[in-house]
Write a protein that holds these residues in place. Sequence first.
Motif, PDB file in Angstrom:
ATOM      1  N   PRO A  70       0.809  -1.232   0.000  1.00 48.45           N
ATOM      2  CA  PRO A  70       0.000   0.000   0.000  1.00 48.45           C
ATOM      3  C   PRO A  70       0.838   1.276   0.000  1.00 48.45           C
ATOM      4  N   GLU A  71       1.930   1.278   0.779  1.00 51.22           N
ATOM      5  CA  GLU A  71       2.742   2.494   0.862  1.00 51.22           C
ATOM      6  C   GLU A  71       3.469   2.766  -0.458  1.00 51.22           C
ATOM      7  N   THR A  72       3.906   1.693  -1.116  1.00 55.61           N
ATOM      8  CA  THR A  72       4.570   1.854  -2.411  1.00 55.61           C
ATOM      9  C   THR A  72       3.558   2.284  -3.466  1.00 55.61           C
ATOM     10  N   ARG A  73       2.370   1.714  -3.370  1.00 54.53           N
ATOM     11  CA  ARG A  73       1.299   2.081  -4.304  1.00 54.53           C
ATOM     12  C   ARG A  73       0.943   3.561  -4.151  1.00 54.53           C
ATOM     13  N   ALA A  74       0.870   4.021  -2.916  1.00 55.95           N
ATOM     14  CA  ALA A  74       0.557   5.431  -2.658  1.00 55.95           C
ATOM     15  C   ALA A  74       1.660   6.339  -3.202  1.00 55.95           C
ATOM     16  N   ALA A  75       2.911   5.898  -3.051  1.00 59.45           N
ATOM     17  CA  ALA A  75       4.040   6.685  -3.562  1.00 59.45           C
ATOM     18  C   ALA A  75       3.995   6.767  -5.084  1.00 59.45           C
ATOM     19  N   ALA A  76       3.590   5.671  -5.719  1.00 58.56           N
ATOM     20  CA  ALA A  76       3.485   5.656  -7.182  1.00 58.56           C
ATOM     21  C   ALA A  76       2.389   6.602  -7.651  1.00 58.56           C
ATOM     22  N   ILE A  77       1.269   6.608  -6.943  1.00 56.11           N
ATOM     23  CA  ILE A  77       0.166   7.522  -7.289  1.00 56.11           C
ATOM     24  C   ILE A  77       0.636   8.968  -7.178  1.00 56.11           C
ATOM     25  N   ASP A  78       1.339   9.272  -6.086  1.00 56.42           N
ATOM     26  CA  ASP A  78       1.855  10.636  -5.887  1.00 56.42           C
ATOM     27  C   ASP A  78       2.826  11.018  -7.004  1.00 56.42           C
ATOM     28  N   ALA A  79       3.654  10.057  -7.410  1.00 59.67           N
ATOM     29  CA  ALA A  79       4.638  10.332  -8.465  1.00 59.67           C
ATOM     30  C   ALA A  79       3.945  10.631  -9.788  1.00 59.67           C
ATOM     31  N   PHE A  80       2.923   9.853 -10.108  1.00 62.52           N
ATOM     32  CA  PHE A  80       2.169  10.111 -11.339  1.00 62.52           C
ATOM     33  C   PHE A  80       1.479  11.476 -11.269  1.00 62.52           C
ATOM     34  N   MET A  81       0.908  11.778 -10.128  1.00 64.60           N
ATOM     35  CA  MET A  81       0.227  13.063  -9.953  1.00 64.60           C
ATOM     36  C   MET A  81       1.209  14.229 -10.106  1.00 64.60           C
ATOM     37  N   ALA A  82       2.472  13.970  -9.751  1.00 62.42           N
ATOM     38  CA  ALA A  82       3.499  15.017  -9.844  1.00 62.42           C
ATOM     39  C   ALA A  82       4.070  15.141 -11.255  1.00 62.42           C
ATOM     40  N   GLY A  83       3.599  14.270 -12.158  1.00 61.85           N
ATOM     41  CA  GLY A  83       4.035  14.367 -13.546  1.00 61.85           C
ATOM     42  C   GLY A  83       5.196  13.478 -13.926  1.00 61.85           C
ATOM     43  N   LYS A  84       5.551  12.533 -13.061  1.00 61.31           N
ATOM     44  CA  LYS A  84       6.645  11.621 -13.384  1.00 61.31           C
ATOM     45  C   LYS A  84       6.233  10.691 -14.523  1.00 61.31           C
ATOM     46  N   SER A  85       7.216  10.281 -15.316  1.00 65.46           N
ATOM     47  CA  SER A  85       6.944   9.386 -16.440  1.00 65.46           C
ATOM     48  C   SER A  85       6.702   7.968 -15.938  1.00 65.46           C
ATOM     49  N   PRO A  86       5.987   7.148 -16.724  1.00 65.00           N
ATOM     50  CA  PRO A  86       5.771   5.749 -16.324  1.00 65.00           C
ATOM     51  C   PRO A  86       7.076   5.004 -16.051  1.00 65.00           C
ATOM     52  N   GLU A  87       8.104   5.269 -16.876  1.00 63.48           N
ATOM     53  CA  GLU A  87       9.381   4.585 -16.689  1.00 63.48           C
ATOM     54  C   GLU A  87      10.026   4.972 -15.362  1.00 63.48           C
ATOM     55  N   SER A  88       9.918   6.246 -15.005  1.00 60.57           N
ATOM     56  CA  SER A  88      10.485   6.699 -13.735  1.00 60.57           C
ATOM     57  C   SER A  88       9.757   6.060 -12.558  1.00 60.57           C
ATOM     58  N   VAL A  89       8.442   5.947 -12.684  1.00 63.95           N
ATOM     59  CA  VAL A  89       7.655   5.335 -11.608  1.00 63.95           C
ATOM     60  C   VAL A  89       7.989   3.851 -11.491  1.00 63.95           C
TER      61      VAL A  89
END
Length: 263
Positions: A196-215
């Motif tokens: 869950p914590e990693t999933r939440a971090a991934a959501i935040d990263a996408f929301m911040a505009g990170k690329s799929p590869e970076s996530v």
Amino acid sequence: MNQDQTKELLLGIEPSKTDFSIVFTGKKSSMVNGLYKPMTREILIHNKNFENDGQLVYTAIHEYAHHLHCEKGAFVPGARAHTNEFWSIFHDLLEKAEKQGSYTNNFATDPDFVDMTKKIRALLPENGRLMLDFGKLVVEAEALCRKHFVRFEDYLDRAIGVPRTSAGAAMKAFTLQVPADLGWDAMKLVSGIKKPETRAAAIDAFMAGKSPESVKAMVKAEKPSDDPKFRLDKERERLEKTIHTLQERLAMVESEISKLDED
């Protein structure tokens, strides 16, 4: 911009532990804009390909990302050059260059691109919501299959004709209530993350505009080691397994050929 200026620009974005050279070929290529040679640590740039310095800088950063990536692996070429780790390094370099003013992101500054991006991004939540609705129905369909003692996989294959992986991802996204604003592709990636914590971090990263590869690189369960010897040991192990498998297959093929020759 000349070779020395380009190298200085790259080192200003991110220092390198090992030296490298930049060569402007003075040529125009229809195949590639640049090339990195890990064994000689050379960045070749076909500088006649570009209309402006921005294009040249983009290519230089791309090839420099290969250098930094290979630096982590003791300059032994891997099976693939463009891995998630590479794209993560490259995109990180671009972000740093943009913040420094070394590179201009046309996608964020050109009005035509800004308008186009706005239109496309407006569709992503709709796409996400549709897939959540789809996931909800597929969850209900699975329950219906259990009720009637029939194979759910058979229902997916023959009744609705949807790949099992797509159905499974939609079911996970619905169950986890992944935000539709991410768009389906990002939602699918997020729904495959167990913690869950990693999933939440991934959501935040996408929301911040990170690329799929970076996530993908960020949430990877086993982070690549920065120790060159460790990487080389792992690469040797991978190659030995591959060679062993190929030798077994070769022996099997030769055995079958011998049988055919006997007939």
